[in-house]
Design an enzyme around this catalytic site. Structure first.
Site, PDB file in Angstrom:
ATOM      1  N   LYS A  94       0.809  -1.230   0.000  1.00 10.45           N
ATOM      2  CA  LYS A  94       0.000   0.000   0.000  1.00 10.45           C
ATOM      3  C   LYS A  94       0.843   1.282   0.000  1.00 10.45           C
ATOM      4  CE  LYS A  94      -3.813  -2.131   2.458  1.00 10.45           C
ATOM      5  NZ  LYS A  94      -5.186  -1.847   2.094  1.00 10.45           N
ATOM      6  N   ALA A 160      -4.090   6.925  14.806  1.00  4.86           N
ATOM      7  CA  ALA A 160      -3.701   7.912  13.788  1.00  4.86           C
ATOM      8  C   ALA A 160      -2.592   7.366  12.891  1.00  4.86           C
ATOM      9  CB  ALA A 160      -3.275   9.215  14.452  1.00  4.86           C
ATOM     10  N   GLU A 186       1.080  13.887  18.511  1.00  2.05           N
ATOM     11  CA  GLU A 186       1.568  14.614  17.325  1.00  2.05           C
ATOM     12  C   GLU A 186       1.030  14.001  16.034  1.00  2.05           C
ATOM     13  OE1 GLU A 186       3.623  13.414  19.686  1.00  2.05           O
ATOM     14  OE2 GLU A 186       4.133  15.298  20.706  1.00  2.05           O
TER      15      GLU A 186
HETATM   16  P1  ATR Z   1      -1.921   0.752  10.519  1.00  3.44           P
HETATM   17  O1  ATR Z   1      -1.352   0.931   9.155  1.00  3.44           O
HETATM   18  O2  ATR Z   1      -2.579  -0.578  10.753  1.00  3.44           O
HETATM   19  O3  ATR Z   1      -2.773   1.902  10.927  1.00  3.44           O
HETATM   20  P2  ATR Z   1       0.250   1.888  12.012  1.00  3.44           P
HETATM   21  O4  ATR Z   1       0.394   2.919  10.945  1.00  3.44           O
HETATM   22  O5  ATR Z   1       1.470   1.248  12.559  1.00  3.44           O
HETATM   23  O6  ATR Z   1      -0.653   0.699  11.503  1.00  3.44           O
HETATM   24  O7  ATR Z   1      -0.614   2.527  13.193  1.00  3.44           O
HETATM   25  C1  ATR Z   1      -0.837   1.847  14.372  1.00  3.44           C
HETATM   26  C2  ATR Z   1      -1.821   2.615  15.243  1.00  3.44           C
HETATM   27  O8  ATR Z   1      -2.036   1.866  16.455  1.00  3.44           O
HETATM   28  C3  ATR Z   1      -1.291   3.960  15.688  1.00  3.44           C
HETATM   29  O9  ATR Z   1      -2.372   4.835  15.928  1.00  3.44           O
HETATM   30  C4  ATR Z   1      -0.568   3.597  16.982  1.00  3.44           C
HETATM   31  O10 ATR Z   1      -0.391   4.630  17.908  1.00  3.44           O
HETATM   32  P3  ATR Z   1       0.978   5.515  17.863  1.00  3.44           P
HETATM   33  O11 ATR Z   1       0.808   6.443  16.709  1.00  3.44           O
HETATM   34  O12 ATR Z   1       1.029   6.194  19.177  1.00  3.44           O
HETATM   35  O13 ATR Z   1       2.100   4.538  17.656  1.00  3.44           O
HETATM   36  C5  ATR Z   1      -1.559   2.616  17.572  1.00  3.44           C
HETATM   37  N1  ATR Z   1      -0.877   1.762  18.559  1.00  3.44           N
HETATM   38  C6  ATR Z   1       0.031   0.801  18.325  1.00  3.44           C
HETATM   39  N2  ATR Z   1       0.468   0.259  19.486  1.00  3.44           N
HETATM   40  C7  ATR Z   1      -0.169   0.930  20.476  1.00  3.44           C
HETATM   41  C8  ATR Z   1      -0.144   0.859  21.899  1.00  3.44           C
HETATM   42  N3  ATR Z   1       0.622  -0.020  22.556  1.00  3.44           N
HETATM   43  N4  ATR Z   1      -0.933   1.716  22.590  1.00  3.44           N
HETATM   44  C9  ATR Z   1      -1.710   2.616  21.955  1.00  3.44           C
HETATM   45  N5  ATR Z   1      -1.778   2.736  20.616  1.00  3.44           N
HETATM   46  C10 ATR Z   1      -1.022   1.903  19.888  1.00  3.44           C
END
Ligand code: ATR
Length: 340
Positions: A94, A160, A186
């Site tokens: 993607k 996000a 952020e």
């Molecule tokens: P995808 O493409 O599936 O959206 P990604 O771009 O890696 O995957 O995004 C993962 C999302 O899950 C993000 O919003 C991430 O939060 P951060 O931006 O703070 O990393 C969230 N996420 C992943 N692990 C997390 C955790 N342990 N607690 C809270 N949010 C988490």
């Protein structure tokens, strides 16, 4: 002139082993090719080929497995092969595809990821992102059933990352009022400013952002909540998206998250629609608790069907309209095939 067959012979691309009805040859008069990184039980070829069979179209959807690192070679051949009409891009492709495509639909460019490629009449590869549209459409359908509209409704978006970008843009396009909450504030802020800039909403409150701490406050008057974070899937499968995650993922930390989430769920208005875009055999902890509490829930399946319908329509709109076939009819055939 080289063809996709050459990529298969070379071993750059392989026929996906699942679903079992995925074609194992490239003999059809033309084809649509979803690319995936690893075999998994996807329904795409089943859904698309059901429509082709039903409408008597000579095209076939053939899912192929490959390495995103080989995209320059793969796209080079997709451009040359007259039988290649377009196709999907799965996880791993993607973001990577964005580097090598020739053209983009404006929102896909903004999102920075595509899930569908269409070959233009000039032989150029153009990227689209129908993932978010698929979700927004399925949420709209729930509002429709209630004789309401999504426009103007407050939707709390949890996460996000990449998936959130697609979903948030599609929701904003349909006029939902977004509150994007994320562990890393952020990233939520950046996404909101991208949305406000794109839709020229600088002085509007259509999109706001916050940290996970704001979940409690923001869900109180939410009309819909969608989890687009990875909470509830993969390594975080045990956790609810409504509360923070403490790691490591062990019984105690999960229990703490779930009991906090249970308190939050009590404060959500009872008419709110609670959704999670995760596709899995079981409901995520968020959806399970929402269902138990009596909320209307939405899992990832309608989203997958709707994003497929959107992509199918992009590619075949002209011939479908000539045959008098509506988008709803395509959706109905795909829905049935996905359940089979
Ligand atoms: P995808 O493409 O599936 O959206 P990604 O771009 O890696 O995957 O995004 C993962 C999302 O899950 C993000 O919003 C991430 O939060 P951060 O931006 O703070 O990393 C969230 N996420 C992943 N692990 C997390 C955790 N342990 N607690 C809270 N949010 C988490």
């Amino acid at each position: 002139m080289k063809t996709v067959e050459d990529l298969v012979v070379k071993g750059t691309l392989k026929f996906a082993r699942e679903p079992k009805d995925n074609p194992d040859n490239l003999d059809s008069s033309n084809y649509v090719i979803p690319l995936i990184e690893h075999d998994y039980p996807a329904k795409t070829p089943v859904m698309w080929n059901a429509v082709y069979n039903n409408l008597g179209l000579p095209t076939r959807n053939i899912m192929l497995v490959g390495n995103p690192g080989n995209l320059p070679d793969i796209f080079d051949i997709f451009r040359q092969d007259l039988k290649y009409l377009g196709g999907g891009a799965g996880v791993g492709f993607k973001d990577e595809a964005v580097r090598y495509l020739d053209e983009f639909e404006p929102i896909a460019k903004e999102i920075g990821a595509i899930n569908f490629i269409l070959k233009t009449n000039e032989g150029k590869l153009k990227g689209f992102n129908t993932d978010g549209i698929g979700y927004a459409q399925s949420l709209e359908e729930v509002f429709d059933q209630r004789k309401q509209v999504l426009r103007g409704k407050k939707v709390v978006v949890l996460g996000a990352g990449g998936a959130s970008n697609a979903v948030a843009f599609a929701l904003a396009e349909r006029g939902a009022k977004l509150v994007i909450l994320n562990r890393t504030i952020e990233k939520a802020e950046n996404l909101v400013s991208k949305i406000n800039n794109y839709f020229n909403l600088i002085n509007d409150d259509q999109a706001r952002f916050g940290s996970e701490d704001a979940i409690v406050e923001e869900v109180r008057d939410a009309e819909a909540i969608v989890n687009v974070s990875t909470k509830g899937s993969g390594e975080l499968a045990g956790y609810s998206a409504l509360a923070p995650v403490n790691l490591p993922s062990n019984e105690e930390n999960i229990r703490k998250n779930l009991s906090q989430a249970l308190e939050v769920i009590k404060t959500i208005p009872e008419h709110a629609i609670i959704s999670d875009i995760v596709l899995g055999k079981e409901l995520t902890p968020l959806l399970k608790s929402a269902k138990e509490a009596g909320f209307e829930i939405l899992d990832g399946i309608p989203m997958v069907i709707n994003q497929g319908v959107e992509a199918f329509w992009l590619l075949h709109q002209k011939e479908l309209m000539e045959k008098g076939i509506s988008k709803d009819e395509v959706a109905e055939i795909m829905r049935k095939a996905a359940r089979s």
